[in-house]
Design a protein around this motif. Sequence first.
Motif, mmCIF file in Angstrom:
data_model
loop_
_atom_site.group_PDB
_atom_site.id
_atom_site.type_symbol
_atom_site.label_atom_id
_atom_site.label_comp_id
_atom_site.label_asym_id
_atom_site.label_seq_id
_atom_site.Cartn_x
_atom_site.Cartn_y
_atom_site.Cartn_z
ATOM 1 N N ARG A 88 -20.736 -16.554 -23.628
ATOM 2 C CA ARG A 88 -20.186 -16.857 -22.294
ATOM 3 C C ARG A 88 -21.097 -17.784 -21.503
ATOM 4 O O ARG A 88 -20.658 -18.437 -20.567
ATOM 5 C CB ARG A 88 -19.970 -15.562 -21.514
ATOM 6 C CG ARG A 88 -18.836 -14.688 -22.022
ATOM 7 C CD ARG A 88 -18.481 -13.632 -21.003
ATOM 8 N NE ARG A 88 -19.645 -12.859 -20.569
ATOM 9 C CZ ARG A 88 -19.837 -12.381 -19.343
ATOM 10 N NH1 ARG A 88 -18.936 -12.624 -18.409
ATOM 11 N NH2 ARG A 88 -20.897 -11.679 -19.044
ATOM 12 N N VAL A 103 -15.044 -16.391 -15.519
ATOM 13 C CA VAL A 103 -15.303 -16.396 -16.960
ATOM 14 C C VAL A 103 -15.479 -14.949 -17.395
ATOM 15 O O VAL A 103 -16.379 -14.260 -16.921
ATOM 16 C CB VAL A 103 -16.572 -17.208 -17.305
ATOM 17 C CG1 VAL A 103 -16.827 -17.173 -18.815
ATOM 18 C CG2 VAL A 103 -16.444 -18.639 -16.815
ATOM 19 N N ASN A 105 -14.653 -11.827 -20.715
ATOM 20 C CA ASN A 105 -14.115 -11.315 -21.981
ATOM 21 C C ASN A 105 -13.622 -9.883 -21.813
ATOM 22 O O ASN A 105 -13.388 -9.184 -22.803
ATOM 23 C CB ASN A 105 -15.175 -11.331 -23.079
ATOM 24 C CG ASN A 105 -15.417 -12.716 -23.634
ATOM 25 O OD1 ASN A 105 -16.512 -13.244 -23.519
ATOM 26 N ND2 ASN A 105 -14.400 -13.313 -24.234
#
Length: 307
Positions: A88, A103, A105
Amino acid sequence: KVGGNYIQVNTQFATFNHKMGLDNYLRMISRMKEWRDVYTSDAFLEDLRRLAASEERTANAFVEMVRRVAEVFPEKRVVVRPHPMEGREFYLSGLSGIANVLVTNEGPVRPWLASADAVIHHSCTTGVEALLMNKNVIRFTPYQDGASCNMQANVGKKTETVDELIQALRQGAMPSEERAAQLDLIRPHVANCTELATPQIASHVARLAGEEPTWLPEPLSPWEAAKAWRKHFSKVLRSHQPGRNGRKVRYALEKFPRLTLSRINSLIRTIRSCDQDIPEVDVAELGLNVFLLKPATADNQRKNHGI
């Protein structure tokens, strides 16, 4: 946390942006006997380096594209989801300071796809999933590369410049005729365009088994089960180490997470809620992350139905 109708950008540049670092990953996998010949081949490594250089150029273009989209649509959130094998940090660094960019996950990708207004990708299977969800799918290809040969590379509105992409976002949903044509394109590869994939998988397994009696494995002995758990807990402890060793173990645990019996049963209930004709099964845990599914006994079927 972020509301609905955001613009989602899925990236898949793990050769260039591997979370372990490409060199570290190659050193690790080249020590494995089954991969050694491949990952020590000069020709293979040359192709891999060429792919990494191509991905780096495209990944940088994606960062610039996200910055521009966030500027043009300040009222919308732009959610960047790197591939699970990507780091990331590359995106966090390139997109820092932009208030409407996230950003992350966090969690499985499908709920994020379901809440997105539009999905942007380059050559990612999430583009196929978003198409099946009837989303506004856009493929961004700032450079011509070898990715166009795979199935998912043909999914979504094709855009080569950021201006074209912004126009596709403004146009909204894909025309029904274009979406139908794309579904026809992927139908030979994706079983559940028109039906559930589960019965097809079962039919393949049945055909492979043939008419010979099938051997059913037994649960691990207490000693073998203890060894498996010891190895797992050792990895969990080592994953907290600083530096490259910790990253390597975290990568393995993320790639192969622990599954529980309750999770397997939950997945089966979800599948059966979509198709009541799927036979009921009994699930036995044979060991860590290993489960055996068998046709449900008559007693268990009655119990499942509250009889």
